[in-house]
Write an enzyme that holds these catalytic residues in place. Sequence first.
Site, PDB file in Angstrom:
ATOM      1  N   THR A 149     -30.904 -19.196  30.090  1.00 42.51           N
ATOM      2  CA  THR A 149     -31.721 -18.291  29.289  1.00 42.51           C
ATOM      3  C   THR A 149     -31.996 -16.978  30.013  1.00 42.51           C
ATOM      4  O   THR A 149     -31.869 -15.888  29.435  1.00 42.51           O
ATOM      5  CB  THR A 149     -33.053 -18.965  28.914  1.00 42.51           C
ATOM      6  OG1 THR A 149     -32.790 -20.180  28.215  1.00 42.51           O
ATOM      7  CG2 THR A 149     -33.883 -18.061  28.029  1.00 42.51           C
TER       8      THR A 149
ATOM      9  N   ARG B 241     -36.660 -21.917  21.750  1.00 39.26           N
ATOM     10  CA  ARG B 241     -35.517 -21.014  21.579  1.00 39.26           C
ATOM     11  C   ARG B 241     -34.483 -21.579  20.609  1.00 39.26           C
ATOM     12  O   ARG B 241     -33.787 -20.832  19.925  1.00 39.26           O
ATOM     13  CB  ARG B 241     -34.830 -20.781  22.929  1.00 39.26           C
ATOM     14  CG  ARG B 241     -35.634 -19.965  23.922  1.00 39.26           C
ATOM     15  CD  ARG B 241     -35.285 -18.485  23.825  1.00 39.26           C
ATOM     16  NE  ARG B 241     -35.823 -17.737  24.944  1.00 39.26           N
ATOM     17  CZ  ARG B 241     -35.390 -16.553  25.344  1.00 39.26           C
ATOM     18  NH1 ARG B 241     -34.371 -15.981  24.733  1.00 39.26           N
ATOM     19  NH2 ARG B 241     -35.952 -15.929  26.350  1.00 39.26           N
TER      20      ARG B 241
ATOM     21  N   LYS C 172     -33.260 -30.386  31.966  1.00 42.08           N
ATOM     22  CA  LYS C 172     -34.258 -29.334  32.124  1.00 42.08           C
ATOM     23  C   LYS C 172     -35.075 -29.319  30.849  1.00 42.08           C
ATOM     24  O   LYS C 172     -34.550 -29.074  29.758  1.00 42.08           O
ATOM     25  CB  LYS C 172     -33.592 -27.971  32.341  1.00 42.08           C
ATOM     26  CG  LYS C 172     -34.590 -26.822  32.396  1.00 42.08           C
ATOM     27  CD  LYS C 172     -33.922 -25.460  32.505  1.00 42.08           C
ATOM     28  CE  LYS C 172     -34.947 -24.338  32.493  1.00 42.08           C
ATOM     29  NZ  LYS C 172     -34.341 -22.986  32.562  1.00 42.08           N
TER      30      LYS C 172
ATOM     31  N   ILE D 107     -36.657 -25.399  37.296  1.00 44.25           N
ATOM     32  CA  ILE D 107     -35.714 -24.304  37.089  1.00 44.25           C
ATOM     33  C   ILE D 107     -36.529 -23.215  36.417  1.00 44.25           C
ATOM     34  O   ILE D 107     -36.592 -23.114  35.196  1.00 44.25           O
ATOM     35  CB  ILE D 107     -34.506 -24.759  36.249  1.00 44.25           C
ATOM     36  CG1 ILE D 107     -33.842 -25.987  36.893  1.00 44.25           C
ATOM     37  CG2 ILE D 107     -33.487 -23.625  36.115  1.00 44.25           C
ATOM     38  CD1 ILE D 107     -32.745 -26.623  36.058  1.00 44.25           C
TER      39      ILE D 107
ATOM     40  N   TYR E  35     -30.278 -29.376  28.633  1.00 42.10           N
ATOM     41  CA  TYR E  35     -31.283 -28.310  28.654  1.00 42.10           C
ATOM     42  C   TYR E  35     -31.947 -28.268  27.285  1.00 42.10           C
ATOM     43  O   TYR E  35     -31.331 -27.887  26.295  1.00 42.10           O
ATOM     44  CB  TYR E  35     -30.602 -26.978  28.997  1.00 42.10           C
ATOM     45  CG  TYR E  35     -31.509 -25.762  29.063  1.00 42.10           C
ATOM     46  CD1 TYR E  35     -32.893 -25.854  29.054  1.00 42.10           C
ATOM     47  CD2 TYR E  35     -30.944 -24.491  29.146  1.00 42.10           C
ATOM     48  CE1 TYR E  35     -33.697 -24.736  29.126  1.00 42.10           C
ATOM     49  CE2 TYR E  35     -31.740 -23.352  29.227  1.00 42.10           C
ATOM     50  CZ  TYR E  35     -33.113 -23.476  29.203  1.00 42.10           C
ATOM     51  OH  TYR E  35     -33.896 -22.354  29.270  1.00 42.10           O
TER      52      TYR E  35
ATOM     53  N   TYR F 255     -30.022 -21.977  16.966  1.00 47.12           N
ATOM     54  CA  TYR F 255     -29.911 -21.393  15.630  1.00 47.12           C
ATOM     55  C   TYR F 255     -29.471 -22.381  14.550  1.00 47.12           C
ATOM     56  O   TYR F 255     -30.081 -22.447  13.485  1.00 47.12           O
ATOM     57  CB  TYR F 255     -28.979 -20.172  15.601  1.00 47.12           C
ATOM     58  CG  TYR F 255     -28.877 -19.536  14.231  1.00 47.12           C
ATOM     59  CD1 TYR F 255     -29.920 -18.768  13.720  1.00 47.12           C
ATOM     60  CD2 TYR F 255     -27.760 -19.741  13.410  1.00 47.12           C
ATOM     61  CE1 TYR F 255     -29.857 -18.222  12.451  1.00 47.12           C
ATOM     62  CE2 TYR F 255     -27.687 -19.188  12.139  1.00 47.12           C
ATOM     63  CZ  TYR F 255     -28.733 -18.431  11.667  1.00 47.12           C
ATOM     64  OH  TYR F 255     -28.665 -17.900  10.410  1.00 47.12           O
TER      65      TYR F 255
END
Length: 308
Positions: free
Chosen positions: A53, A147, A171, A213, A142, A116
Amino acid sequence: MPSFKEAKERFRGSIAPVITPFNEDESLDLETFKKLIDWQIESGSHGISVTGTSGEPSSLTVEERELVMETAKKAVAGRVPFLPGTGSVNHNEAMRLTKAAQEMGADGAMVIVPYYNRPNQHALYKHFKTIADAVDIPIILYNIPGRTAVNLEVETIARLAEDCPNIIGIKESNKDFEHVNRVLLKAGRDFNLYSGIELLCYPMLAIGGAGHISATSNVAPAPVAEIYNAWARGDVKRAQDMHFEMMELNDILFKDTNPSVAKAALGMMGKIKPVLRKPMDIPSEALQKELREVLINYGIELKDEVKS
């Protein structure tokens, strides 16, 4: 290639998700990028990740992502584990990038939940299993629902951990602390759990996490690493103190969409040109002023102004 059990032990600590620096014309600034990686390792970061990201992967072409990964691999030069982000909204791109990571000798790959398009849990399982089955390197999932608009559920994570030996951790950029507790309960206490939420870096260590992270390490790598170091050596009070000391910096870095504030900070520190590719941009002048004050309070040496 070390065994997956050995990788679980090696991939611990503060893994820095390094930003992607650009020149004024928005081209890749690879020389500065290599210097950032050196600085991270010299400052005590325990691992390096790129094109996550903080690295603006959605603003890069696939070829640029491969170039950034290759450049980082050479810059790291085996000093710490190298775990590039290889996920994408596009399954075939994620496959290509993860295979590329293996071919270039990366220690593992971090693969984000597709953003998305909001696949269901069975589709997510097939997506990640297909990628994991295609490579022999360790995979870190992840999960960042803020997001991606979809959460990788505990049951799906546990199923992937059981069915794919090379999926060794996740993560979690998930503010639901009950969720992350249940990840370790269901996927196994030896499943590597990393915090991607700055205010959960210390709490996740307390429940058995493998590290963090954290985007904040782009600006302050040494103190972010020290949270893990203090915990690892049994100095709980020091880890707690660092947790609270870092809060003001953590908060300011997320007052605008990551990595805009981090890039502004690095620009003020004279480490990069504070350039983001459109549609991203640097923070407002008001937020820049607030950021500058916070950085000064932290004793961070500033060199340059950042223009609007």
